[in-house]
Design a protein around this motif. Structure first.
Motif, PDB file in Angstrom:
ATOM      1  N   GLY A 114      37.350  36.741  58.966  1.00 21.00           N
ATOM      2  CA  GLY A 114      38.150  35.564  58.613  1.00 21.00           C
ATOM      3  C   GLY A 114      38.969  35.836  57.356  1.00 21.00           C
ATOM      4  N   HIS A 115      38.291  36.290  56.295  1.00 14.92           N
ATOM      5  CA  HIS A 115      39.012  36.603  55.045  1.00 14.92           C
ATOM      6  C   HIS A 115      40.113  37.631  55.295  1.00 14.92           C
ATOM      7  CE1 HIS A 115      37.032  34.391  51.899  1.00 14.92           C
ATOM      8  NE2 HIS A 115      35.836  34.849  52.195  1.00 14.92           N
ATOM      9  N   LEU A 116      39.768  38.639  56.054  1.00 12.54           N
ATOM     10  CA  LEU A 116      40.689  39.759  56.302  1.00 12.54           C
ATOM     11  C   LEU A 116      41.973  39.301  56.990  1.00 12.54           C
ATOM     12  CD1 LEU A 116      40.339  42.929  56.273  1.00 12.54           C
ATOM     13  CD2 LEU A 116      39.835  42.706  58.680  1.00 12.54           C
ATOM     14  N   SER A 139      35.222  39.557  47.382  1.00  9.89           N
ATOM     15  CA  SER A 139      34.657  38.206  47.312  1.00  9.89           C
ATOM     16  C   SER A 139      33.417  38.238  46.434  1.00  9.89           C
ATOM     17  CB  SER A 139      34.311  37.737  48.726  1.00  9.89           C
ATOM     18  OG  SER A 139      33.192  38.445  49.181  1.00  9.89           O
ATOM     19  N   GLY A 140      32.653  37.152  46.489  1.00  3.37           N
ATOM     20  CA  GLY A 140      31.425  37.101  45.706  1.00  3.37           C
ATOM     21  C   GLY A 140      30.345  38.023  46.271  1.00  3.37           C
ATOM     22  N   GLY A 141      30.442  38.314  47.556  1.00  2.00           N
ATOM     23  CA  GLY A 141      29.405  39.130  48.186  1.00  2.00           C
ATOM     24  C   GLY A 141      29.875  40.506  48.620  1.00  2.00           C
ATOM     25  N   ALA A 165      32.837  42.605  43.307  1.00  3.74           N
ATOM     26  CA  ALA A 165      33.746  42.284  42.197  1.00  3.74           C
ATOM     27  C   ALA A 165      33.571  40.826  41.743  1.00  3.74           C
ATOM     28  CB  ALA A 165      35.189  42.559  42.603  1.00  3.74           C
ATOM     29  N   GLY A 166      33.479  39.914  42.698  1.00  2.00           N
ATOM     30  CA  GLY A 166      33.323  38.496  42.352  1.00  2.00           C
ATOM     31  C   GLY A 166      31.987  38.245  41.660  1.00  2.00           C
ATOM     32  N   GLU A 167      30.962  38.944  42.154  1.00  2.00           N
ATOM     33  CA  GLU A 167      29.626  38.830  41.559  1.00  2.00           C
ATOM     34  C   GLU A 167      29.669  39.329  40.109  1.00  2.00           C
ATOM     35  OE1 GLU A 167      27.025  41.297  43.844  1.00  2.00           O
ATOM     36  OE2 GLU A 167      25.205  40.539  42.890  1.00  2.00           O
ATOM     37  N   PHE A 169      32.273  39.276  38.138  1.00  2.00           N
ATOM     38  CA  PHE A 169      32.941  38.212  37.379  1.00  2.00           C
ATOM     39  C   PHE A 169      31.942  37.098  37.056  1.00  2.00           C
ATOM     40  CE2 PHE A 169      37.193  39.859  38.169  1.00  2.00           C
ATOM     41  CZ  PHE A 169      37.959  39.279  37.168  1.00  2.00           C
ATOM     42  N   ASP A 170      31.204  36.667  38.069  1.00  2.00           N
ATOM     43  CA  ASP A 170      30.281  35.538  37.878  1.00  2.00           C
ATOM     44  C   ASP A 170      29.161  35.876  36.892  1.00  2.00           C
ATOM     45  OD1 ASP A 170      31.749  34.059  39.714  1.00  2.00           O
ATOM     46  OD2 ASP A 170      30.493  34.635  41.410  1.00  2.00           O
ATOM     47  N   LYS A 171      28.580  37.086  37.045  1.00  4.98           N
ATOM     48  CA  LYS A 171      27.460  37.463  36.172  1.00  4.98           C
ATOM     49  C   LYS A 171      27.939  37.675  34.737  1.00  4.98           C
ATOM     50  CE  LYS A 171      24.393  39.643  39.588  1.00  4.98           C
ATOM     51  NZ  LYS A 171      23.957  40.952  40.116  1.00  4.98           N
ATOM     52  N   GLY A 182      31.365  30.995  37.348  1.00  8.32           N
ATOM     53  CA  GLY A 182      31.988  31.624  36.194  1.00  8.32           C
ATOM     54  C   GLY A 182      33.260  32.400  36.444  1.00  8.32           C
ATOM     55  N   GLY A 183      33.402  32.992  37.643  1.00  7.24           N
ATOM     56  CA  GLY A 183      34.531  33.898  37.884  1.00  7.24           C
ATOM     57  C   GLY A 183      35.884  33.318  37.492  1.00  7.24           C
ATOM     58  N   PRO A 184      36.270  32.182  38.091  1.00  8.99           N
ATOM     59  CA  PRO A 184      37.591  31.616  37.760  1.00  8.99           C
ATOM     60  C   PRO A 184      37.696  31.230  36.276  1.00  8.99           C
ATOM     61  CG  PRO A 184      36.688  30.586  39.735  1.00  8.99           C
ATOM     62  CD  PRO A 184      35.608  31.446  39.174  1.00  8.99           C
ATOM     63  N   GLY A 275      39.770  37.420  50.090  1.00 10.79           N
ATOM     64  CA  GLY A 275      38.519  37.078  49.410  1.00 10.79           C
ATOM     65  C   GLY A 275      38.814  36.398  48.085  1.00 10.79           C
ATOM     66  N   GLY A 276      37.786  35.742  47.549  1.00 14.62           N
ATOM     67  CA  GLY A 276      37.961  34.887  46.374  1.00 14.62           C
ATOM     68  C   GLY A 276      38.629  35.549  45.175  1.00 14.62           C
ATOM     69  N   VAL A 277      38.307  36.820  44.908  1.00 14.60           N
ATOM     70  CA  VAL A 277      38.894  37.489  43.740  1.00 14.60           C
ATOM     71  C   VAL A 277      40.396  37.737  43.963  1.00 14.60           C
ATOM     72  CG1 VAL A 277      38.631  39.459  42.152  1.00 14.60           C
ATOM     73  CG2 VAL A 277      36.641  38.516  43.282  1.00 14.60           C
ATOM     74  N   ALA A 279      42.371  35.575  44.426  1.00 17.74           N
ATOM     75  CA  ALA A 279      43.076  34.478  43.743  1.00 17.74           C
ATOM     76  C   ALA A 279      43.390  34.855  42.294  1.00 17.74           C
ATOM     77  CB  ALA A 279      42.218  33.211  43.766  1.00 17.74           C
ATOM     78  N   ASN A 280      42.829  35.975  41.825  1.00 12.24           N
ATOM     79  CA  ASN A 280      43.009  36.363  40.419  1.00 12.24           C
ATOM     80  C   ASN A 280      44.462  36.755  40.139  1.00 12.24           C
ATOM     81  OD1 ASN A 280      42.998  38.640  38.207  1.00 12.24           O
ATOM     82  ND2 ASN A 280      41.215  37.369  37.851  1.00 12.24           N
ATOM     83  N   LYS A 281      45.059  36.072  39.164  1.00 10.49           N
ATOM     84  CA  LYS A 281      46.494  36.252  38.897  1.00 10.49           C
ATOM     85  C   LYS A 281      46.831  37.672  38.463  1.00 10.49           C
ATOM     86  CE  LYS A 281      47.468  31.653  37.274  1.00 10.49           C
ATOM     87  NZ  LYS A 281      47.355  31.001  35.988  1.00 10.49           N
ATOM     88  N   THR A 307      39.768  31.898  48.842  1.00  9.52           N
ATOM     89  CA  THR A 307      38.355  31.522  48.814  1.00  9.52           C
ATOM     90  C   THR A 307      37.970  30.955  50.197  1.00  9.52           C
ATOM     91  OG1 THR A 307      39.163  29.537  47.744  1.00  9.52           O
ATOM     92  CG2 THR A 307      38.139  31.140  46.332  1.00  9.52           C
ATOM     93  N   ASP A 308      36.700  30.639  50.354  1.00  6.97           N
ATOM     94  CA  ASP A 308      36.216  30.231  51.679  1.00  6.97           C
ATOM     95  C   ASP A 308      36.955  29.008  52.200  1.00  6.97           C
ATOM     96  OD1 ASP A 308      34.500  32.300  51.440  1.00  6.97           O
ATOM     97  OD2 ASP A 308      32.717  31.098  51.047  1.00  6.97           O
ATOM     98  N   ASN A 309      37.241  29.020  53.486  1.00  7.29           N
ATOM     99  CA  ASN A 309      37.994  27.903  54.091  1.00  7.29           C
ATOM    100  C   ASN A 309      37.801  27.935  55.607  1.00  7.29           C
ATOM    101  OD1 ASN A 309      40.562  29.274  55.442  1.00  7.29           O
ATOM    102  ND2 ASN A 309      40.120  30.369  53.540  1.00  7.29           N
TER     103      ASN A 309
HETATM  104  O1  KG4 Z   1      35.475  34.570  49.116  1.00  5.47           O
HETATM  105  P1  KG4 Z   1      34.753  33.636  48.240  1.00  5.47           P
HETATM  106  O2  KG4 Z   1      35.240  32.227  48.140  1.00  5.47           O
HETATM  107  O3  KG4 Z   1      33.248  33.505  48.627  1.00  5.47           O
HETATM  108  C1  KG4 Z   1      32.507  34.550  49.113  1.00  5.47           C
HETATM  109  O4  KG4 Z   1      32.525  34.762  50.362  1.00  5.47           O
HETATM  110  O5  KG4 Z   1      31.891  35.230  48.256  1.00  5.47           O
HETATM  111  O6  KG4 Z   1      34.733  34.303  46.801  1.00  5.47           O
HETATM  112  C2  KG4 Z   1      34.109  33.716  45.700  1.00  5.47           C
HETATM  113  C3  KG4 Z   1      34.167  34.693  44.554  1.00  5.47           C
HETATM  114  C4  KG4 Z   1      33.319  34.242  43.382  1.00  5.47           C
HETATM  115  O7  KG4 Z   1      32.542  35.341  42.933  1.00  5.47           O
HETATM  116  C5  KG4 Z   1      34.353  33.830  42.332  1.00  5.47           C
HETATM  117  O8  KG4 Z   1      33.902  34.023  41.027  1.00  5.47           O
HETATM  118  C6  KG4 Z   1      35.500  34.749  42.651  1.00  5.47           C
HETATM  119  O9  KG4 Z   1      35.517  34.813  44.049  1.00  5.47           O
HETATM  120  N1  KG4 Z   1      36.786  34.213  42.140  1.00  5.47           N
HETATM  121  C7  KG4 Z   1      37.505  34.801  41.176  1.00  5.47           C
HETATM  122  C8  KG4 Z   1      38.645  33.977  40.968  1.00  5.47           C
HETATM  123  N2  KG4 Z   1      38.561  32.920  41.829  1.00  5.47           N
HETATM  124  C9  KG4 Z   1      37.422  33.094  42.537  1.00  5.47           C
HETATM  125  N3  KG4 Z   1      37.302  35.926  40.484  1.00  5.47           N
HETATM  126  C10 KG4 Z   1      38.233  36.277  39.585  1.00  5.47           C
HETATM  127  N4  KG4 Z   1      39.346  35.545  39.314  1.00  5.47           N
HETATM  128  C11 KG4 Z   1      39.596  34.404  39.984  1.00  5.47           C
HETATM  129  N5  KG4 Z   1      40.689  33.698  39.709  1.00  5.47           N
END
Ligand code: KG4
Ligand code: ZN
Length: 339
Positions: A114-116, A139-141, A165-167, A169-171, A182-184, A275-277, A279-281, A307-309
């Motif tokens: 889906g993300h892809l 993404s987060g995973g 990568a998202g993990e 950011f979050d950690k 935390g990531g965003p 994937g969620g990351v 969205a990082n500018k 991000t997830d949708n």
């Molecule tokens: O794809 P996603 O919505 O959920 C998963 O399937 O994991 O991704 C969520 C991940 C989280 O780790 C979140 O911190 C990260 O995406 N994320 C970001 C940003 N927006 C969301 N990481 C860095 N910069 C952002 N702007």
């Protein structure tokens, strides 16, 4: 074909209708962020219960926005994995029951597929990348580089050996005291930070290959943070140093993947980020500049579809249903699932 898509793999309830003739008809999302915030992370049982509460109202809302009666649906797609098992089962159970009652096919979709495919949802057909391309899934995973030979034909080029990568950011956000998620927030803080005040390693870029490792970076940040004055200004500078390290690392590996450093894969000029990351500018700007410099292009989903949708699930499911695929009537989910 009008396909309802249902996403419940983690902490967002997403619903959409994708029409293979008219495109995306409607989509709706409910985020559980507030529910999990006080625990500092997603609580699986609470996530499942909230999906139960929100899914049917969201389906009604989405159908109303699409101007459709439920009986007009031709198929139902749902995220079958990877994800939290209880959360996945809510979406799978509702999708299966609905499809059975409507006597239409249902299909379980891989969340990462889906993300892809999300960048292909863009309204302007000229803006939709066409395979073959290299996809960066962040993404987060997951953190993966994938060669997409055609829709449905994916080859893994490289992936993270530890944290996604998202993990990371979050950690990292959490260890500097930022609230969940935390990531965003870390990314927003990095906007105020100065480049180069803190410089962290670009892990695994000094050797060939397309795998990643982000857990050491987190430890470097922890040491820098503990040894600092822990002021707001320092926190922002560290956030900036961390973000630059992750973004550079991802960009270096993307360029390598496009150069066919993955071995027998041909060189490619199109990169797709999902994937969620995504969205990082700063990541978007860096990859855009890298692609332009190479005379290639990079495609991103709009930030809401990074991000997830539900839209990405409706779309990926519609492509598969259109190709004649569907599942048997059992409610089956796959919490851990390679694409
Ligand atoms: O794809 P996603 O919505 O959920 C998963 O399937 O994991 O991704 C969520 C991940 C989280 O780790 C979140 O911190 C990260 O995406 N994320 C970001 C940003 N927006 C969301 N990481 C860095 N910069 C952002 N702007
Ligand atoms: Zn996701």
């Amino acid at each position: 074909m009008k396909v309802l898509g249902i996403e419940t793999s983690c902490d967002e309830t997403g619903v959409a209708v994708y029409d293979t003739d008219a495109g995306l008809r409607a989509h709706a999302l409910y985020s559980q962020i507030d529910l999990h915030a006080e625990y500092g992370g997603v609580v699986p049982e609470l996530a499942s219960r909230d999906h139960v509460r929100k899914l049917l109202p969201l389906i009604r809302q989405t159908l109303a926005e699409a101007g459709l009666e439920v009986g007009e649906l031709d198929g139902v797609a749902y995220t079958a994995g990877p994800g939290l098992v209880g959360a996945l089962l809510v979406g799978a159970g509702v999708a299966r029951a609905l499809a059975w009652a409507l006597e239409v096919p249902a299909i379980g979709v891989h969340h990462m597929e889906g993300h892809l495919l999300a960048p292909l949802l863009e309204d302007d057909p000229a803006g939709r990348p066409q395979p073959p391309f290299v996809a960066l899934l962040v993404s987060g995973g997951h953190t993966q580089l994938i060669h997409v030979e055609a829709i449905g034909r994916y080859r893994l080029l490289g992936e993270t050996l530890d944290d996604a990568a998202g993990e990371a950011f979050d950690k990292t956000a959490k260890l500097m005291g930022l609230p969940y998620p935390g990531g965003p927030q870390l990314a927003a803080l990095a906007e105020q930070g100065r480049a180069g005040v803190f410089r962290f390693a670009r892990p695994m870029t000094d050797r060939p290959g397309l795998d990643f490792s982000f857990s050491g970076l987190k430890t470097q940040v922890l040491l820098a943070w503990q040894g600092s004055d822990q002021s707001d200004e320092t926190r922002a500078d560290i956030a900036r140093g961390f973000e630059d390290a992750v973004v550079d690392t991802l960009a270096i590996k993307c360029a390598r993947a496009l150069d066919a450093a993955g071995g027998d894969t041909p060189a490619c000029d199109t990169l797709v980020v999902a994937g969620g990351v995504g969205a990082n500018k700063r990541l978007r700007a860096k990859l855009q500049a890298m692609a332009e410099q190479r005379g290639g292009r990079v495609g991103f989903p709009r930030p809401a579809f990074c991000t997830d949708n539900g839209a990405m699930i409706a779309f990926a499911g519609a492509l598969r249903l259109q190709a004649g695929q569907h599942d048997d009537a059992s409610v089956r989910v796959t919490p851990r699932w390679d694409m």
